[in-house]
Design an enzyme around this catalytic site. Structure first.
Site, mmCIF file in Angstrom:
data_model
loop_
_atom_site.group_PDB
_atom_site.id
_atom_site.type_symbol
_atom_site.label_atom_id
_atom_site.label_comp_id
_atom_site.label_asym_id
_atom_site.label_seq_id
_atom_site.Cartn_x
_atom_site.Cartn_y
_atom_site.Cartn_z
ATOM 1 N N GLU A 1 -6.193 7.060 -1.447
ATOM 2 C CA GLU A 1 -6.185 5.861 -0.607
ATOM 3 C C GLU A 1 -6.724 4.650 -1.357
ATOM 4 O O GLU A 1 -6.180 3.549 -1.258
ATOM 5 C CB GLU A 1 -7.020 6.106 0.651
ATOM 6 C CG GLU A 1 -6.298 6.902 1.725
ATOM 7 C CD GLU A 1 -5.060 6.189 2.225
ATOM 8 O OE1 GLU A 1 -5.179 5.079 2.764
ATOM 9 O OE2 GLU A 1 -3.971 6.733 2.066
ATOM 10 N N HIS B 1 0.835 -1.205 0.000
ATOM 11 C CA HIS B 1 0.000 0.000 0.000
ATOM 12 C C HIS B 1 0.870 1.256 0.000
ATOM 13 O O HIS B 1 0.617 2.199 -0.770
ATOM 14 C CB HIS B 1 -0.908 -0.022 1.237
ATOM 15 C CG HIS B 1 -1.714 1.218 1.437
ATOM 16 N ND1 HIS B 1 -3.020 1.334 1.028
ATOM 17 C CD2 HIS B 1 -1.393 2.405 2.001
ATOM 18 C CE1 HIS B 1 -3.469 2.546 1.334
ATOM 19 N NE2 HIS B 1 -2.501 3.207 1.932
ATOM 20 N N GLU B 2 1.898 1.262 0.836
ATOM 21 C CA GLU B 2 2.777 2.432 0.919
ATOM 22 C C GLU B 2 3.593 2.601 -0.355
ATOM 23 O O GLU B 2 3.788 3.722 -0.840
ATOM 24 C CB GLU B 2 3.685 2.321 2.143
ATOM 25 C CG GLU B 2 2.935 2.338 3.463
ATOM 26 C CD GLU B 2 2.050 3.566 3.605
ATOM 27 O OE1 GLU B 2 2.505 4.680 3.273
ATOM 28 O OE2 GLU B 2 0.893 3.410 4.019
#
Length: 268
Positions: A199, A141-142
């Protein structure tokens, strides 16, 4: 009339300064949104390098950098499986100057600054107790935020707002110093929440990265379920810049079938 003329001029400069950019390929997950950028990748990467080095040095001076070899090796192993998969979205990304470190801290946090500067806090591991696949979901995700250049996009939006509000005399990103960009990258990383759109993109791209690396994408769902329950009376710090919720989990569940064949192929 003068104010109106300044605003019109500022908008004209803004339109000229901003470029519509396709930062990543869509992948199987299908992220196709173009982004408006007023700051160069080179500037942001240079600023991120300075900001990251500052964080690494502070952790080292505090005796908090890569203290636990077992945890460090675990984070490295997972990261090194994910990084080669970035070529799906950006052919240049595997060649970035990646750095992966672990900081001893009670904070439940992790981040990847522009250009591939990864940091995982031990508080996340101690609190969430993730499986390797769940930790891959966090790191993936990062990494996805870095691939999509979300920090650059947010800095560009900030410069755009300054231009419109203050007129053409306000400095654009092209005139900002490396130290100014470094300060802004730190603010974006540690204090300002990503947009829901960003996101969602990071969730989806991270899902594909972990699947291609041979980690069960269903673990992304269990990770965010754990995140939602963590923190007792208040949410962990990670959620202050990474909002969770049922809608997020539903979106992950909806997208798991798109990448499950990739995981199955990688796991053979």
């Amino acid at each position: 009339m003068r104010i109106r003329s300044l605003i019109v001029a500022a908008v004209a400069v803004l339109v000229t300064a901003c470029q519509s950019v396709q930062t990543t390929q869509p992948g199987a997950i299908g992220v196709t949104r173009k982004q408006m950028m007023a700051v160069s990748s080179e500037q942001v990467d240079e600023g991120a390098k300075v900001a990251y080095d500052q964080e690494v040095n502070k952790a080292r001076q505090a005796g908090a950098l890569n203290k636990d070899k077992q945890v460090y090796d675990r984070v490295q192993k997972i990261s090194q499986r994910l990084i080669p998969q970035t070529r799906t979205f950006r052919p240049d990304a595997p060649g970035w100057k990646w750095e992966v470190n672990v900081q001893s801290s009670e904070d439940v946090n992790a981040y990847c600054m522009p250009g591939g500067k990864i940091m995982v806090y031990t508080g996340l591991i101690d609190t969430i107790k993730p499986t390797d696949a769940e930790l891959a979901a966090v790191i993936g995700h990062e990494i996805a935020h870095a691939l999509r250049e979300h920090s650059r996009e947010r800095l560009s939006r900030a410069y755009a707002e300054q231009l419109v509000l203050a007129g053409v005399a306000v400095a654009t990103g092209a005139e900002a110093t490396t130290m100014q960009i470094a300060s802004q990258v730190s603010a974006v990383t540690f204090t300002l929440p990503h947009s829901r759109e960003q996101e969602a993109e990071a969730d989806r791209i991270g899902l594909e990265l972990m699947a291609r690396a041979g980690y069960d994408p269903n673990a992304a769902v269990t990770l965010w379920q754990k995140m939602s329950k963590a923190g007792g009376g208040g949410p962990p710090e990670f959620l202050s810049t990474h909002p969770s919720g049922e809608s997020r989990i539903r979106d992950l569940e909806k997208n798991v079938p798109l990448v499950l064949p990739l995981y199955q192929a990688a796991a053979k």
